[in-house]
Design a protein around this motif. Structure first.
Motif, PDB file in Angstrom:
ATOM      1  N   ASP A 110     -17.874  39.756   0.125  1.00 61.16           N
ATOM      2  CA  ASP A 110     -18.733  40.651   0.862  1.00 61.16           C
ATOM      3  C   ASP A 110     -18.646  41.768  -0.571  1.00 61.16           C
ATOM      4  O   ASP A 110     -19.686  42.232  -0.269  1.00 61.16           O
ATOM      5  CB  ASP A 110     -17.825  41.283   2.702  1.00 61.16           C
ATOM      6  CG  ASP A 110     -18.063  40.645   3.028  1.00 61.16           C
ATOM      7  OD1 ASP A 110     -19.178  39.919   3.621  1.00 61.16           O
ATOM      8  OD2 ASP A 110     -17.272  40.132   4.044  1.00 61.16           O
ATOM      9  N   GLN A 114     -21.997  43.127  -2.457  1.00 56.67           N
ATOM     10  CA  GLN A 114     -22.547  44.490  -2.426  1.00 56.67           C
ATOM     11  C   GLN A 114     -22.047  45.083  -3.595  1.00 56.67           C
ATOM     12  O   GLN A 114     -23.222  46.747  -3.343  1.00 56.67           O
ATOM     13  CB  GLN A 114     -22.108  45.223  -0.875  1.00 56.67           C
ATOM     14  CG  GLN A 114     -22.555  44.635   0.460  1.00 56.67           C
ATOM     15  CD  GLN A 114     -21.947  45.017   1.648  1.00 56.67           C
ATOM     16  OE1 GLN A 114     -21.982  46.275   2.055  1.00 56.67           O
ATOM     17  NE2 GLN A 114     -21.275  44.036   2.879  1.00 56.67           N
ATOM     18  N   GLY A 120     -15.336  44.410   3.144  1.00 52.37           N
ATOM     19  CA  GLY A 120     -15.221  43.206   4.293  1.00 52.37           C
ATOM     20  C   GLY A 120     -14.453  43.597   5.833  1.00 52.37           C
ATOM     21  O   GLY A 120     -14.207  44.688   6.274  1.00 52.37           O
TER      22      GLY A 120
END
Length: 253
Positions: A110, A114, A120
């Motif tokens: 995650d 990003q 996450g």
């Protein structure tokens, strides 16, 4: 000697408490250009008159360093093998004047997608821990008020533990981040962060809840949030919350 090896030597001797180097005078041969004098990690004997000069050890971070400058120096980093599988460099996020900095291990999937640390499941738990504990303890802070970063800035393959050489290469930027922010305290999340910052080999269970020093900054070790997500770690969750309470009161009281 390349820049990386020189940095290793400087770090080693600064950790031992040395603040200067002794530079011997060099006497060049007639008709030849002057060559750099040798440098010794030593001081003249008491009462002796040195033939050279004491040179202050340079800082491992540039003077006037900023997070923006550090990020620019990282660039499109390809200094170690971790760049081969990354999607995004995850530098860090939060308040650049934060009084408290959390340091984790490395980005996960995650975070890699990003470009932000701890977004996450483990990151959501960390946010709950920070904001929930602060609220219960009457401390008016949120996640945005602290700074969060990792030892390595690129996601290791399959979320494996970073290798020592990867941590060493990326560690120069972590050092500069912490030096630029100069928080009141650091919280190391998990064994990898503790090992990178303290050089200790004990497990988190033995180290957690105790204060250590990174350079001259107080540092607390506690469990990584990903470890706390495992269902059989209820005792560890309670201990981590107690560690966080101790850190928050130390920093913000």
């Amino acid at each position: 000697m390349d820049a990386e090896k020189l940095r290793e030597y400087l770090t080693f001797y600064q950790d031992l408490g040395f603040t200067s180097l002794y530079r011997r005078d060099a006497t060049p041969a007639t008709g030849t250009p002057e060559v750099p004098a040798a440098v010794e990690i030593a001081s003249p004997a008491p009462g002796a008159v040195p033939s050279g000069a004491l040179i202050a050890l340079p800082s491992l971070a540039p003077e006037g360093d900023t997070l923006e400058r550090i990020r620019a120096d990282i660039g499109d980093c390809k200094r170690c093998r971790l760049h081969e599988g990354r999607h995004t460099i995850v530098f860090g996020s939060g308040n650049p004047q934060a009084r408290l900095v959390f340091v984790g291990e490395g980005p996960g999937a995650d975070e890699d997608a990003q470009g932000l640390p701890f977004v996450g499941r483990a990151g959501q738990l960390l946010t709950q821990m920070i904001e929930g504990t602060a609220k219960r303890e009457g401390i008016p802070i949120q996640r945005k008020d602290v700074y969060i970063c990792n030892v390595v800035k690129c996601r290791p393959p399959e979320n494996r533990t970073p290798e020592p050489d990867e941590m060493e290469i990326c560690g120069q930027f972590l050092f500069r981040q912490l030096s630029a922010i100069r928080p009141k305290a650091i919280c190391a999340l998990g064994a990898t962060a503790a090992r990178a910052l303290l050089g200790r080999k004990e497990g988190v269970t033995r180290m957690r809840g105790n204060w250590y020093k990174w350079r001259d900054l107080p540092l607390m070790v506690t469990y990584h949030p990903s470890y706390l997500l495992r269902p059989y770690n209820q005792n560890a969750k309670r201990e981590a919350w107690e560690d966080l309470k101790k850190v928050l009161h130390f920093v913000y009281d």
